[in-house]
Design an enzyme around this catalytic site. Structure first.
Site, PDB file in Angstrom:
ATOM      1  CG  ASP A  44      -0.798  -2.918  -4.408  1.00 53.04           C
ATOM      2  OD1 ASP A  44       0.560  -3.277  -4.282  1.00 53.04           O
ATOM      3  OD2 ASP A  44      -1.493  -2.861  -3.847  1.00 53.04           O
ATOM      4  CG  HIS A  70       9.585  -4.789  -6.750  1.00 52.60           C
ATOM      5  ND1 HIS A  70       8.297  -4.348  -6.658  1.00 52.60           N
ATOM      6  CD2 HIS A  70      10.056  -4.800  -5.459  1.00 52.60           C
ATOM      7  CE1 HIS A  70       8.094  -4.407  -5.329  1.00 52.60           C
ATOM      8  NE2 HIS A  70       8.995  -4.672  -4.329  1.00 52.60           N
ATOM      9  CG  LEU A 118       2.134   9.012 -22.611  1.00 52.89           C
ATOM     10  CD1 LEU A 118       0.322   9.174 -22.715  1.00 52.89           C
ATOM     11  CD2 LEU A 118       2.495   7.550 -22.728  1.00 52.89           C
TER      12      LEU A 118
HETATM   13  C1  IPE Z   1       0.683   1.900  -3.062  1.00 48.33           C
HETATM   14  O1  IPE Z   1       0.811   0.464  -3.029  1.00 48.33           O
HETATM   15  C2  IPE Z   1       1.844   2.426  -3.694  1.00 48.33           C
HETATM   16  C3  IPE Z   1       2.417   2.268  -5.064  1.00 48.33           C
HETATM   17  C4  IPE Z   1       1.620   1.344  -5.910  1.00 48.33           C
HETATM   18  C5  IPE Z   1       3.635   2.575  -5.244  1.00 48.33           C
HETATM   19  P1  IPE Z   1       1.277   0.056  -1.519  1.00 48.33           P
HETATM   20  O2  IPE Z   1       1.213  -1.594  -1.721  1.00 48.33           O
HETATM   21  O3  IPE Z   1       2.352   0.482  -0.789  1.00 48.33           O
HETATM   22  O4  IPE Z   1      -0.038   0.095  -0.589  1.00 48.33           O
HETATM   23  P2  IPE Z   1      -0.906  -0.407   0.375  1.00 48.33           P
HETATM   24  O5  IPE Z   1       0.204  -0.506   1.656  1.00 48.33           O
HETATM   25  O6  IPE Z   1      -1.217  -1.894   0.264  1.00 48.33           O
HETATM   26  O7  IPE Z   1      -1.724   0.280   0.916  1.00 48.33           O
HETATM   27  C1  IPE Z   2       3.678  -2.625  -5.903  1.00 47.21           C
HETATM   28  O1  IPE Z   2       3.849  -3.892  -5.356  1.00 47.21           O
HETATM   29  C2  IPE Z   2       4.883  -1.805  -5.885  1.00 47.21           C
HETATM   30  C3  IPE Z   2       5.291  -0.926  -4.864  1.00 47.21           C
HETATM   31  C4  IPE Z   2       4.335  -0.776  -3.922  1.00 47.21           C
HETATM   32  C5  IPE Z   2       6.643  -0.251  -4.927  1.00 47.21           C
HETATM   33  P1  IPE Z   2       3.820  -4.219  -3.737  1.00 47.21           P
HETATM   34  O2  IPE Z   2       5.420  -4.395  -3.402  1.00 47.21           O
HETATM   35  O3  IPE Z   2       3.151  -3.289  -3.029  1.00 47.21           O
HETATM   36  O4  IPE Z   2       3.082  -5.895  -3.791  1.00 47.21           O
HETATM   37  P2  IPE Z   2       2.300  -6.358  -2.933  1.00 47.21           P
HETATM   38  O5  IPE Z   2       0.970  -5.572  -2.465  1.00 47.21           O
HETATM   39  O6  IPE Z   2       2.932  -6.785  -1.511  1.00 47.21           O
HETATM   40  O7  IPE Z   2       1.913  -7.868  -3.689  1.00 47.21           O
HETATM   41 MG    MG Z   3       1.092  -3.425  -2.335  1.00 51.56          MG
END
Ligand code: IPE
Ligand code: IPE
Ligand code: MG
Length: 248
Positions: free
Chosen positions: A26, A43, A137
């Site tokens: 995240d 990303h 792995l």
């Molecule tokens: C959780 O992250 C899903 C992934 C890392 C793929 P999100 O950014 O979607 O989760 P919330 O919305 O903060 O709970």
């Molecule tokens: C995690 O990063 C990747 C996915 C959930 C696909 P985020 O896109 O959720 O990044 P933040 O949480 O907005 O910083």
């Molecule tokens: Mg996120």
């Protein structure tokens, strides 16, 4: 922070390596925003962290690495972001498939894969086939995944088997459920890491993490690398896992 080689040496001295490490990757969006860049750039930089963490997991001797890449709920993000993520998934497979095979990484995808665009779905099937023989792995990539949906599917199968007289309701056990989940055959995670400081599970592996050790890292996913994984494992090695019992 100590350098990665030193952290790895410390991990090896201690000895207890988590068999299964799961990561909620995240913070890509915040990483991009801090740099006034569009979210997809975050990303893209997150892909480098995936490569680093896969290599580090192999070095540390982890057997299973589970990465939460895209949740069932993430489909509700703006269409441009969803399509950027799907293109990156294809690009990741294209770029890394041969290297993953060379490193001995058996790749699996877990989630509602039929929701993927045909090209992404084909790429997924290709890398799964290409790496099926690898044993160093096991890499579980969770894409279009939600834990409640996974549990509901298991419950439906169990209900069908019970209704058909193939299963006695009194005999339903932990294993009856576990073996109907997408993670069937995998040990439960020993360590679950979430990056970017968020303290929630976000519908990831709800059944499987009953006794998993949690590690929240403040580091945003694109900045997470070998050293950060090793730090988390070192922290795990200091934990006293009691599973509800008392100390020895
Ligand atoms: C959780 O992250 C899903 C992934 C890392 C793929 P999100 O950014 O979607 O989760 P919330 O919305 O903060 O709970
Ligand atoms: C995690 O990063 C990747 C996915 C959930 C696909 P985020 O896109 O959720 O990044 P933040 O949480 O907005 O910083
Ligand atoms: Mg996120």
């Amino acid at each position: 922070m100590a350098d990665a080689a030193e952290l790895l040496a410390q991990i090896r001295i201690h000895g207890t390596i988590p068999r299964h490490v799961a990561i909620i990757m995240d913070g890509n969006g915040r990483w991009a925003r801090e740099r006034m860049l569009p979210r997809p750039v975050g990303h893209r930089n997150g892909m480098k962290s995936v490569r680093a963490v896969v290599e580090a997991a192999i070095e540390a001797g982890v057997d299973v690495l589970s990465l939460f890449a895209f949740s069932a709920e993430n489909w509700q993000r703006p269409a441009v972001e969803v399509s950027a993520l799907m293109s990156l998934l294809e690009e990741y497979i294209q770029r890394e498939a041969d290297e993953l095979e060379r490193q001995g990484v058996q790749v699996r995808f877990l989630g509602e894969l039929l929701l993927l665009a045909p090209a992404a779905h084909a790429a997924v099937e290709r890398v799964v086939r290409q790496t099926a023989h690898c044993t160093k792995l096991r890499l579980n990539l969770f894409v279009s995944y939600g834990s409640r949906a996974e549990i509901l599917n298991a419950v439906r199968q169990i209900a069908r088997d019970a209704a058909a007289g193939k299963l006695d309701p009194e005999q339903i056990s932990d294993a009856t459920v576990s073996e109907r989940l997408l993670t069937a055959g995998c040990p439960d995670p020993d360590l679950l890491i979430r990056t970017s400081g968020e303290q929630r599970i976000s519908n990831f592996l709800l059944w499987q993490i009953a006794y998993t050790e949690l590690f929240i890292s403040p580091v945003l996913w694109p900045d997470f690398g070998r050293s950060e994984l090793f730090e988390a494992i070192l922290d795990f090695q200091k934990r006293d896992r009691r599973f509800g019992r008392v100390d020895a």
